[in-house]
Design an enzyme around this catalytic site. Structure first.
Site, PDB file in Angstrom:
ATOM      1  N   GLY A   1      48.583  43.744  45.480  1.00 36.31           N
ATOM      2  CA  GLY A   1      49.724  42.817  45.570  1.00 36.31           C
ATOM      3  C   GLY A   1      49.495  41.680  46.548  1.00 36.31           C
ATOM      4  O   GLY A   1      48.392  41.130  46.655  1.00 36.31           O
ATOM      5  N   VAL A   2      50.543  41.342  47.258  1.00 38.55           N
ATOM      6  CA  VAL A   2      50.460  40.214  48.192  1.00 38.55           C
ATOM      7  C   VAL A   2      49.487  40.532  49.335  1.00 38.55           C
ATOM      8  O   VAL A   2      48.803  39.641  49.853  1.00 38.55           O
ATOM      9  CB  VAL A   2      51.881  39.819  48.677  1.00 38.55           C
ATOM     10  CG1 VAL A   2      52.495  40.837  49.600  1.00 38.55           C
ATOM     11  CG2 VAL A   2      51.865  38.437  49.312  1.00 38.55           C
ATOM     12  N   ASP A   3      49.400  41.791  49.697  1.00 35.29           N
ATOM     13  CA  ASP A   3      48.477  42.236  50.750  1.00 35.29           C
ATOM     14  C   ASP A   3      47.027  41.899  50.366  1.00 35.29           C
ATOM     15  O   ASP A   3      46.274  41.304  51.158  1.00 35.29           O
ATOM     16  CB  ASP A   3      48.665  43.747  50.929  1.00 35.29           C
ATOM     17  CG  ASP A   3      48.008  44.309  52.181  1.00 35.29           C
ATOM     18  OD1 ASP A   3      47.499  43.516  52.978  1.00 35.29           O
ATOM     19  OD2 ASP A   3      48.022  45.543  52.334  1.00 35.29           O
TER      20      ASP A   3
ATOM     21  N   ASP B   1      52.443  31.062  45.497  1.00 33.51           N
ATOM     22  CA  ASP B   1      51.490  31.937  46.178  1.00 33.51           C
ATOM     23  C   ASP B   1      51.592  31.726  47.682  1.00 33.51           C
ATOM     24  O   ASP B   1      51.301  30.632  48.175  1.00 33.51           O
ATOM     25  CB  ASP B   1      50.083  31.582  45.671  1.00 33.51           C
ATOM     26  CG  ASP B   1      48.996  32.407  46.328  1.00 33.51           C
ATOM     27  OD1 ASP B   1      49.297  33.296  47.147  1.00 33.51           O
ATOM     28  OD2 ASP B   1      47.820  32.142  46.008  1.00 33.51           O
ATOM     29  N   ILE B   2      51.984  32.764  48.379  1.00 30.37           N
ATOM     30  CA  ILE B   2      52.216  32.644  49.834  1.00 30.37           C
ATOM     31  C   ILE B   2      50.951  32.240  50.589  1.00 30.37           C
ATOM     32  O   ILE B   2      51.035  31.605  51.634  1.00 30.37           O
ATOM     33  CB  ILE B   2      52.809  33.959  50.395  1.00 30.37           C
ATOM     34  CG1 ILE B   2      53.479  33.724  51.753  1.00 30.37           C
ATOM     35  CG2 ILE B   2      51.766  35.073  50.458  1.00 30.37           C
ATOM     36  CD1 ILE B   2      54.303  34.895  52.253  1.00 30.37           C
TER      37      ILE B   2
ATOM     38  N   ASN C   1      50.768  47.977  54.092  1.00 32.16           N
ATOM     39  CA  ASN C   1      51.041  49.415  54.219  1.00 32.16           C
ATOM     40  C   ASN C   1      50.703  49.824  55.650  1.00 32.16           C
ATOM     41  O   ASN C   1      50.162  49.027  56.418  1.00 32.16           O
ATOM     42  CB  ASN C   1      50.250  50.224  53.184  1.00 32.16           C
ATOM     43  CG  ASN C   1      48.758  50.029  53.340  1.00 32.16           C
ATOM     44  OD1 ASN C   1      48.188  50.370  54.377  1.00 32.16           O
ATOM     45  ND2 ASN C   1      48.126  49.452  52.330  1.00 32.16           N
TER      46      ASN C   1
ATOM     47  N   SER D   1      58.572  44.944  49.789  1.00 32.01           N
ATOM     48  CA  SER D   1      58.909  46.232  49.138  1.00 32.01           C
ATOM     49  C   SER D   1      59.272  46.145  47.659  1.00 32.01           C
ATOM     50  O   SER D   1      59.497  47.177  47.033  1.00 32.01           O
ATOM     51  CB  SER D   1      60.065  46.972  49.854  1.00 32.01           C
ATOM     52  OG  SER D   1      59.613  47.613  51.009  1.00 32.01           O
TER      53      SER D   1
ATOM     54  N   VAL E   1      54.939  47.162  44.426  1.00 34.16           N
ATOM     55  CA  VAL E   1      54.457  48.553  44.366  1.00 34.16           C
ATOM     56  C   VAL E   1      55.469  49.536  44.985  1.00 34.16           C
ATOM     57  O   VAL E   1      55.621  50.656  44.499  1.00 34.16           O
ATOM     58  CB  VAL E   1      53.099  48.663  45.106  1.00 34.16           C
ATOM     59  CG1 VAL E   1      52.646  50.109  45.228  1.00 34.16           C
ATOM     60  CG2 VAL E   1      52.035  47.853  44.386  1.00 34.16           C
TER      61      VAL E   1
HETATM   62  N1  AR6 Z   1      52.439  35.346  46.974  1.00 37.29           N
HETATM   63  C1  AR6 Z   1      53.759  35.655  47.041  1.00 37.29           C
HETATM   64  N2  AR6 Z   1      54.267  36.824  46.586  1.00 37.29           N
HETATM   65  C2  AR6 Z   1      53.416  37.680  45.991  1.00 37.29           C
HETATM   66  C3  AR6 Z   1      52.031  37.427  45.865  1.00 37.29           C
HETATM   67  C4  AR6 Z   1      51.544  36.194  46.403  1.00 37.29           C
HETATM   68  N3  AR6 Z   1      50.258  35.861  46.351  1.00 37.29           N
HETATM   69  N4  AR6 Z   1      51.455  38.493  45.234  1.00 37.29           N
HETATM   70  C5  AR6 Z   1      52.433  39.367  44.956  1.00 37.29           C
HETATM   71  N5  AR6 Z   1      53.624  38.887  45.406  1.00 37.29           N
HETATM   72  P1  AR6 Z   1      53.779  44.085  46.740  1.00 37.29           P
HETATM   73  P2  AR6 Z   1      55.280  46.031  48.376  1.00 37.29           P
HETATM   74  C6  AR6 Z   1      54.967  39.505  45.353  1.00 37.29           C
HETATM   75  O1  AR6 Z   1      53.489  45.123  45.726  1.00 37.29           O
HETATM   76  O2  AR6 Z   1      56.201  46.322  47.250  1.00 37.29           O
HETATM   77  C7  AR6 Z   1      50.193  46.775  48.675  1.00 37.29           C
HETATM   78  O3  AR6 Z   1      49.169  47.471  48.024  1.00 37.29           O
HETATM   79  C8  AR6 Z   1      55.221  40.534  44.295  1.00 37.29           C
HETATM   80  O4  AR6 Z   1      55.527  39.908  43.043  1.00 37.29           O
HETATM   81  O5  AR6 Z   1      52.691  43.169  47.136  1.00 37.29           O
HETATM   82  O6  AR6 Z   1      55.867  45.793  49.748  1.00 37.29           O
HETATM   83  C9  AR6 Z   1      50.287  47.140  50.147  1.00 37.29           C
HETATM   84  O7  AR6 Z   1      49.014  47.433  50.706  1.00 37.29           O
HETATM   85  C10 AR6 Z   1      56.427  41.267  44.856  1.00 37.29           C
HETATM   86  O8  AR6 Z   1      57.635  40.576  44.538  1.00 37.29           O
HETATM   87  O9  AR6 Z   1      54.319  44.757  48.128  1.00 37.29           O
HETATM   88  C11 AR6 Z   1      51.171  48.342  50.138  1.00 37.29           C
HETATM   89  O10 AR6 Z   1      50.459  49.523  49.872  1.00 37.29           O
HETATM   90  C12 AR6 Z   1      56.221  41.164  46.372  1.00 37.29           C
HETATM   91  O11 AR6 Z   1      55.160  40.223  46.555  1.00 37.29           O
HETATM   92  C13 AR6 Z   1      52.125  48.053  49.018  1.00 37.29           C
HETATM   93  O12 AR6 Z   1      51.432  47.188  48.126  1.00 37.29           O
HETATM   94  C14 AR6 Z   1      55.849  42.471  47.056  1.00 37.29           C
HETATM   95  O13 AR6 Z   1      55.011  43.242  46.202  1.00 37.29           O
HETATM   96  C15 AR6 Z   1      53.368  47.348  49.499  1.00 37.29           C
HETATM   97  O14 AR6 Z   1      54.252  47.228  48.438  1.00 37.29           O
END
Ligand code: AR6
Length: 179
Positions: A41-43, A19-20, A33, A126, A129
């Site tokens: 997600g991570v955001d 977890d980052i 975004n 990226s 989502v």
């Molecule tokens: N720590 C590390 N990595 C993570 C964590 C975490 N806590 N949570 C998820 N990931 P995503 P995107 C990974 O969807 O594709 C958001 O709604 C996850 O497994 O977070 O760039 C934004 O607001 C994946 O490998 O980001 C945007 O609308 C990676 O993080 C949109 O999603 C990225 O997944 C951005 O989409």
């Protein structure tokens, strides 16, 4: 590979899984975004861990273009800063997605350097989502960060952190190949 694994690709490039929001580095990068006002997600995880001040601060930033990066304080995070970058949405691969993704890494690193940040962690921008194929994105992450480290000998450390064990295994495998 077990949870909590990590590998050093060179002295200053580390691949880890977890977890980052828990990392103690100068800056963690958010896969945001263009509104910079939170999401899933991570955001979502970063906003929850940083606290509501991050949203309040980000309202003053007036958004971010795809491939660009913006700086915020880390508030309740262990990291001093959050660097938000906006990855490309995958639209089949012929819409400049590769270059835009590379820009996310290089513009985040440029911002880090300008702000005396010398350790930084990137999630797999990226690849959630936004639908970018993991392996293709991982090659870009490795190439861009390795190129940066070779040109910036005083930069401390870059961590590439994956959330899933599968992604961790893919990334470490790719890192051991010559890209
Ligand atoms: N720590 C590390 N990595 C993570 C964590 C975490 N806590 N949570 C998820 N990931 P995503 P995107 C990974 O969807 O594709 C958001 O709604 C996850 O497994 O977070 O760039 C934004 O607001 C994946 O490998 O980001 C945007 O609308 C990676 O993080 C949109 O999603 C990225 O997944 C951005 O989409």
């Amino acid at each position: 590979m077990e949870a909590g694994s990590n590998s050093h690709i060179d002295k200053r490039l580390e691949i880890t899984q977890g977890d980052i929001t828990q990392l103690e580095v100068d800056a963690i990068v958010n896969a945001a975004n263009s509104s910079l006002l939170g999401g899933g997600g991570v955001d979502g995880a970063i906003h929850r861990a940083a606290g509501p001040e991050l949203l309040q601060f980000n309202k003053t930033l007036h958004g971010c273009e795809t491939g660009e990066a913006k700086l915020s304080p880390g508030f309740n995070l262990k990291a001093k800063y959050v660097i938000s970058t906006v990855g490309p949405v995958w639209r089949g691969g012929n819409n400049n997605e590769d270059q835009l993704l590379a820009n996310c890494y290089s513009n985040s690193l440029k911002l880090a350097k300008e702000n005396d940040i010398s350790s930084i962690a990137f999630p797999s921008i990226s690849t959630g989502v936004y639908g970018f194929p993991f392996e293709r994105a991982a090659k870009i992450a490795l190439k861009t960060t390795q190129a940066y480290l070779s040109k910036n000998s005083s930069f401390g450390k870059i961590i590439l952190i994956t959330f899933s064990t599968d992604d961790y295994n893919t990334l470490t495998h790719l890192a051991k190949q010559k890209l």
